[in-house]
Write a protein that holds these residues in place. Structure first.
Motif, short mmCIF file in Angstrom:
data_model
loop_
_atom_site.label_atom_id
_atom_site.label_comp_id
_atom_site.label_asym_id
_atom_site.label_seq_id
_atom_site.Cartn_x
_atom_site.Cartn_y
_atom_site.Cartn_z
N ASN A 1 -49.93 -25.35 69.18
CA ASN A 1 -48.59 -25.58 69.08
C ASN A 1 -47.85 -25.76 70.18
O ASN A 1 -47.97 -24.79 70.81
CB ASN A 1 -48.29 -24.44 67.79
N LEU B 1 -43.83 -26.28 71.45
CA LEU B 1 -42.59 -26.30 71.45
C LEU B 1 -41.87 -26.95 72.61
O LEU B 1 -41.68 -26.44 73.80
CB LEU B 1 -41.94 -25.00 71.08
N TYR C 1 -43.50 -29.37 68.27
CA TYR C 1 -42.04 -29.15 67.54
C TYR C 1 -40.90 -29.20 68.71
O TYR C 1 -41.41 -29.26 69.93
CB TYR C 1 -42.24 -27.89 66.93
N TRP D 1 -33.69 -23.29 67.93
CA TRP D 1 -34.60 -22.60 68.21
C TRP D 1 -35.04 -21.35 67.53
O TRP D 1 -36.16 -20.70 67.36
CB TRP D 1 -35.03 -22.34 69.90
N GLU E 1 -35.58 -21.41 64.41
CA GLU E 1 -36.42 -21.32 63.30
C GLU E 1 -37.90 -21.22 63.82
O GLU E 1 -38.85 -20.96 63.20
CB GLU E 1 -36.51 -23.02 63.00
N PHE E 2 -37.97 -21.10 65.19
CA PHE E 2 -39.48 -20.92 65.67
C PHE E 2 -39.37 -19.39 66.42
O PHE E 2 -40.62 -19.10 66.82
CB PHE E 2 -39.52 -21.72 66.75
N ALA F 1 -42.45 -18.43 61.41
CA ALA F 1 -42.56 -19.70 62.21
C ALA F 1 -44.18 -19.84 62.95
O ALA F 1 -44.80 -18.87 62.76
CB ALA F 1 -41.71 -19.61 63.46
N GLN G 1 -46.86 -20.02 65.17
CA GLN G 1 -47.03 -19.05 66.68
C GLN G 1 -47.50 -20.46 67.70
O GLN G 1 -48.09 -21.31 67.40
CB GLN G 1 -48.29 -18.32 66.60
N MET G 2 -46.49 -20.25 68.53
CA MET G 2 -46.77 -21.40 69.74
C MET G 2 -47.62 -20.87 70.71
O MET G 2 -47.75 -19.71 71.24
CB MET G 2 -45.33 -21.37 70.32
N TRP H 1 -41.06 -15.27 72.25
CA TRP H 1 -41.99 -16.00 71.21
C TRP H 1 -42.96 -15.05 70.83
O TRP H 1 -43.58 -14.61 71.56
CB TRP H 1 -42.47 -17.12 71.98
#
Length: 171
Positions: free
Chosen positions: A7, A9, A37, A70, A72-73, A78, A80-81, A99
């Motif tokens: 993922n 972002l 994203y 941001w 939202e993440f 959300a 996981q980035m 994050w």
């Protein structure tokens, strides 16, 4: 053995142009290895119409495109980035949320095409140039052997991609 899905972002202040372009590019060139994203620290609430026009002209589906925060993440629900990239100077200097999972990050600054003035053609040139720069960087990143690189080596590659001179490349 299959590669994991990473993922990614892309952050910008307004989430109306550069980060939207980056999200579209990554989801296309990522070859199913990346889910991209985009978000902004102070989202404009709408995607710049020239960004949408450029993507459509390049045969991208733009149904994904919306300007969002941001926040939202950053929540517990959300995705996981694995990677977080800032694509504008303002977002790079802002305090970002923490994050979950501590993703790798880098700054890949690109001039803001939404600030371009002049004729429609001149504005489109600014968007096309931002697209080109992002496409070059994302293509290099998407072709790194991520799963086989040590974290420090990977971080150096990410930083180097953001520091590259954005000269025209032969296709």
């Amino acid at each position: 053995m299959t590669e994991p899905l990473y993922n990614v972002l892309f952050l910008c202040t307004g989430n109306s142009a550069r980060s939207i372009l980056a999200e579209a590019i990554m989801n296309k060139v990522g070859n199913g290895m990346f889910k991209a994203y985009s978000a902004g620290s102070f989202p404009k609430g709408e995607v710049h119409p020239v960004a949408l026009e450029l993507l459509r002209n390049l045969n991208y589906d733009t149904s994904f495109a919306r300007s969002k925060s941001w926040d939202e993440f950053a929540g517990p629900d959300a995705p996981q980035m694995d990677f977080v990239f800032t694509v504008c100077d303002n977002a790079a200097n802002e305090v970002c949320p923490v994050w979950p999972g501590r993703p790798m990050s880098a700054h890949w600054g690109v001039p803001d095409p939404a600030e371009a003035t002049g004729t429609k053609a001149e504005v489109m040139v600014a968007f096309t140039e931002a697209y080109r720069m992002l496409n070059n960087r994302i293509s290099v990143f998407a072709n790194l052997p991520i799963s086989s690189l040590e974290k420090l080596v990977l971080q150096k590659h990410l930083d180097d991609i953001g520091a590259t001179e954005d000269k025209e490349t032969a296709e």
